[in-house]
Design a protein around this motif. Structure first.
Motif, mmCIF file in Angstrom:
data_model
loop_
_atom_site.group_PDB
_atom_site.id
_atom_site.type_symbol
_atom_site.label_atom_id
_atom_site.label_comp_id
_atom_site.label_asym_id
_atom_site.label_seq_id
_atom_site.Cartn_x
_atom_site.Cartn_y
_atom_site.Cartn_z
ATOM 1 N N SER A 257 -9.274 60.960 -27.492
ATOM 2 C CA SER A 257 -10.700 60.955 -27.824
ATOM 3 C C SER A 257 -11.133 59.633 -28.442
ATOM 4 O O SER A 257 -12.296 59.230 -28.304
ATOM 5 N N ARG A 258 -10.219 58.927 -29.100
ATOM 6 C CA ARG A 258 -10.539 57.601 -29.642
ATOM 7 C C ARG A 258 -10.421 56.519 -28.571
ATOM 8 O O ARG A 258 -11.186 55.561 -28.581
ATOM 9 N N ARG A 259 -9.480 56.711 -27.647
ATOM 10 C CA ARG A 259 -9.203 55.675 -26.656
ATOM 11 C C ARG A 259 -10.133 55.733 -25.445
ATOM 12 O O ARG A 259 -10.201 54.779 -24.661
ATOM 13 N N ILE A 260 -10.892 56.823 -25.288
ATOM 14 C CA ILE A 260 -11.669 57.036 -24.072
ATOM 15 C C ILE A 260 -12.733 55.963 -23.870
ATOM 16 O O ILE A 260 -13.192 55.728 -22.748
ATOM 17 N N ARG A 261 -13.131 55.264 -24.927
ATOM 18 C CA ARG A 261 -14.198 54.270 -24.815
ATOM 19 C C ARG A 261 -13.832 53.134 -23.872
ATOM 20 O O ARG A 261 -14.697 52.564 -23.206
ATOM 21 N N VAL A 262 -12.562 52.789 -23.812
ATOM 22 C CA VAL A 262 -12.171 51.706 -22.906
ATOM 23 C C VAL A 262 -12.323 52.147 -21.459
ATOM 24 O O VAL A 262 -12.626 51.325 -20.581
ATOM 25 N N GLU A 263 -12.147 53.431 -21.185
ATOM 26 C CA GLU A 263 -12.359 53.939 -19.832
ATOM 27 C C GLU A 263 -13.834 53.819 -19.448
ATOM 28 O O GLU A 263 -14.163 53.528 -18.290
ATOM 29 N N HIS A 264 -14.709 54.042 -20.407
ATOM 30 C CA HIS A 264 -16.135 53.858 -20.148
ATOM 31 C C HIS A 264 -16.431 52.391 -19.844
ATOM 32 O O HIS A 264 -17.233 52.070 -18.954
ATOM 33 N N GLY A 265 -15.803 51.493 -20.602
ATOM 34 C CA GLY A 265 -15.999 50.069 -20.352
ATOM 35 C C GLY A 265 -15.529 49.662 -18.965
ATOM 36 O O GLY A 265 -16.197 48.879 -18.273
ATOM 37 N N ILE A 266 -14.383 50.186 -18.545
ATOM 38 C CA ILE A 266 -13.872 49.877 -17.203
ATOM 39 C C ILE A 266 -14.804 50.436 -16.137
ATOM 40 O O ILE A 266 -15.042 49.808 -15.102
ATOM 41 N N ALA A 267 -15.355 51.623 -16.382
ATOM 42 C CA ALA A 267 -16.293 52.211 -15.426
ATOM 43 C C ALA A 267 -17.523 51.328 -15.266
ATOM 44 O O ALA A 267 -18.036 51.153 -14.151
ATOM 45 N N HIS A 268 -18.009 50.761 -16.366
ATOM 46 C CA HIS A 268 -19.155 49.849 -16.280
ATOM 47 C C HIS A 268 -18.786 48.586 -15.498
ATOM 48 O O HIS A 268 -19.611 48.053 -14.751
#
Length: 310
Positions: A257-268
């Protein structure tokens, strides 16, 4: 290109992925730099004509920048852009080849006029700000290398079984882009790529920074004094007690749940179609990654500033 068409491209964020204000800042920053390099190229070769003679540019710098942005955002072919901008295809190819390195050199924008260009600067920024960083690797499909090339097999990813290159992405805890690394062939492991970039040494010798990572980076924690935090190791491979399964899943969920933000960045990043699948020359993919990462971070910073004003 006419003023009306140019204004339509700039005003619609869906076309370039950037707001009009960010495009204006890019023009003001990169325009003089492009003109300086262009003049340096002209004066570095023997002249056969007088200064000022010869054909004049039909594609001004603003149009060159817009053509590059549309190409990166939608992977639009140079032929289509040439028809749209009313020039020859070779002119678009030359424009993209000149503007893309300028965008890559800018680095990631974290504040107006403040850039992060190297991994060392990113680590220092995280140390000063006291925020955690998140790293992850992502693959970009590329064309298959020519038959007979010595390192042809190196581009085959063991994960996707496709020809790809790999880049390491760094975001802060909020998902804002901080760094997009130069690429490596797809067979390179995530942890190997991080070590080649010098991440272990930077963390071991640098400030106390918490870096969140997935299981592909297990082993860096011991090398960096615990600064790289990965999911917990599973101690019971089979016949685990119920209490251990519950604790293990709770720890993994908290980390994810803390690390998921990088997945959002990669999606962008992958919303820029040039990085969803790169159809150009593999030598240009590193510049493309760094250019898009810089543009994305600039827009994220502008959006954050606008939200704070409201």
């Amino acid at each position: 290109m006419g003023n009306a068409s140019r204004a339509a491209i700039i005003s619609d964020r869906r076309i370039t992925g950037l707001s009009a204000d960010v495009i204006a800042e890019l023009v003001a920053e990169l325009g003089p730099l492009w003109h300086e390099r262009h003049q340096a190229r002209l004066t570095s070769r023997p002249r056969k004509r007088a200064v000022g003679a010869g054909a004049k540019h039909r594609l001004v710098f603003v149009d060159r920048l817009l053509a590059t942005l549309v190409h990166l955002r939608h992977a639009t072919t140079h032929d289509v852009l040439a028809c749209w901008f009313g020039v020859d295809r070779s002119t678009i190819t030359r424009a993209v080849g000149e503007v893309r390195p300028l965008l890559a050199e800018r680095g990631c924008t974290i504040a107006p006029g403040v850039r992060l260009r190297t991994l060392a600067e990113v680590i220092d920024h995280l140390g000063v700000s006291g925020r955690a960083g998140i790293i992850d690797g992502t693959e970009i499909r590329v064309r298959r290398p020519a038959a007979g090339r010595r390192d042809r097999e190196a581009f085959i990813s063991g994960k996707s079984r496709q020809n790809a290159v790999k880049t390491m992405v760094v975001t802060d805890a909020g998902g804002r882009m901080l760094f997009g690394s130069p690429t490596r062939p797809g067979s390179c492991a995530d942890i190997t790529h991080a070590r080649q970039l010098g991440l272990a040494k930077l963390l071991a010798d640098g400030p106390a920074v918490e870096i969140l990572a997935d299981a592909g980076y297990q082993g860096l924690g011991a090398q960096t004094g615990g600064r790289v935090v990965t999911p917990p190791h599973r101690k019971f491979k089979k016949n685990a007690p119920d209490w251990y399964e519950e604790m293990y899943e709770r720890q993994r969920t908290a980390h994810s749940s803390r690390r998921i933000r990088v997945e959002h960045g990669i999606a962008h990043l992958k919303n820029w179609r040039a990085l969803a699948r790169h159809l150009g020359r593999r030598e240009h993919i590193s510049d493309t990654v760094q250019a898009v990462a810089g543009l994305l971070s600039h827009q994220q910073t502008a959006d954050l500033a606008l939200a704070q004003q409201r």
